[in-house]
Every structure is written in structure tokens, then in C-alpha cells.
Design a protein around this motif. Structure first.
Motif: not given
Length: 221
Positions: A105-110, A148-149
Motif C-alpha cells: 500500500g506504500r510501494l509505488g508503481a516504480d 521502503a520500511l
């Protein structure tokens, strides 16, 4: 201890972490084999540093289980201990499960595109039997949710235990990594769909494709 030929391609002003990483990688990739004696003077000469950062690195490597130091005698590369590898694998699996659950939910398309690209490289390397490229791609893919975490405690745990598992993978590598390619794909798609629980379960399962038995370990990637 035979010193690897050639220039290690590092400057004389190495930081402690640089020395640690160089020695860690040399053990993980098999440059220094299980049972081999590591002499701080020889290692310092190879890396172009004083003995102090080498000794500090060897202490850290002992904490990771990659070397065994005998007081007053010698430091040697540890042999593969199946129980220790199983324990490390289970801890690593739990850390990656946590990271995936919390970053879905936080990771983007890139981010997802980079994970897909890393899995593509992983699949190609497995098919070609290129162990080094497969492990590099695998590490790159799993590293995206970890980065990302941004949890320094998780990163510290992985830094300690991941090398032990990676060394087992290298020493007992099997090219039957297609199962992990499929699991990687499932992981990415569950993250993309926002299924944090499902993605976490897949992340945990991926690490348990490294099956370790007494006397051997079998890596499926």
C-alpha cells in the motif's frame, strides 16, 4: 592462508564497514572456504589497511557465525552448521514478512516495476545457472520493501543473519529456482493488489524454499 590474486580495487582509506563488507563477501562467495585460517596481517596487507579494522571486522563476522575465533590461536572460516542456518533463515523470513506486510500500500508503481525487473533478471540467471547473478537479483528484489520500511532494527537483524543464509545458498545451490520465480511473481502481484496479509505469507514462504537438512541444504532460489 592463500591471498586472492589481483588488486582488490579498494583504496587505502577504507572505513571499518568497508573492510567488514569486503571480508564478509569473500566468505559468502567462497573466496575464503570453510575451515580456512584468516590471518589479520595477511588480510590487512591484501586490503591495504592496518590490522585494527580487520580485527574489528573479524569480531563482527564472529557474531554473524561466519568465522570462529579460538582465543590465542587462530580465526577460521566457520563450517556450515545446518541448525544455525535454519535459525537464521527463520529470522530472515519473519523480517521480510514484516516488511512486506507494512509496506504493501506504500510501494509505488516504480517500486513494483523494479521488483518485476529484478525477478526477470533472477529468472534468466536461474535458467542460465548463473548463481552470482541469481543471488544479486534476488537480493535486489527483496531489498525494495526493506528499504521502503526504513526500520533500522530490521536492517540490523538482516545484516547479521543474511550472510549466513546466502553462504549456504551458494555452497549448496540448485538451479531448480523456478519455484521462487513463481513465488516472487505472486508476491509482487499481491503487493500490487494491496493484499498485505497474502503478500506477507508469500514473503515468508519464499525463504522457506531454502530447505536445510543435516549435511546439506537445497536452495530453490
Amino acid at each position: 592462508m592463500p591471498i586472492p590474486p589481483g588488486d582488490p580495487a579498494v583504496g587505502r582509506s577504507l572505513l571499518r564497514d568497508d573492510v567488514y563488507r569486503r571480508l564478509r563477501d569473500a566468505i559468502v562467495d567462497g573466496t575464503f572456504v570453510p575451515g580456512e585460517q584468516l590471518k589479520d596481517g595477511d588480510l590487512a596487507e591484501w586490503l591495504g589497511v592496518s590490522r585494527t579494522p580487520v580485527r574489528e571486522a573479524l569480531l563482527r563476522l564472529g557474531g554473524s557465525g561466519l568465522v570462529v575465533a579460538l582465543p590465542g590461536r587462530s580465526t577460521r572460516v566457520s563450517t556450515i552448521d545446518p541448525e544455525a542456518v535454519r535459525d537464521a533463515r527463520d529470522v530472515i523470513a519473519a523480517m521480510h514478512e514484516l516488511a512486506v506486510r507494512q509496506t504493501t500500500g506504500r510501494l509505488g508503481a516504480d517500486d513494483l516495476d523494479r521488483m518485476r525487473e529484478a525477478n526477470r533478471r533472477f529468472a534468466e540467471a536461474v535458467t542460465a545457472g548463473d548463481l552470482a547473478a541469481a543471488l544479486d537479483a534476488d537480493e535486489a528484489m527483496h531489498g525494495i520493501p526493506i528499504a521502503a520500511l526504513g526500520n533500522h532494527a530490521v536492517t540490523a537483524v538482516l545484516d547479521q543473519f543474511d550472510p549466513l543464509v546466502r553462504r549456504a545458498e551458494r555452497l549448496r545451490f540448485s538451479t531448480a529456482g523456478h519455484t521462487s520465480v513463481e513465488l516472487h511473481t505472486q508476491l509482487i502481484e499481491k503487493i500490487a493488489a494491496g493484499d498485505a496479509q497474502g503478500a506477507g505469507r508469500v514473503a515468508f514462504d519464499i525463504w522457506h524454499t531454502l530447505r536445510i537438512e543435516d549435511g546439506q541444504s537445497t536452495s530453490t532460489g
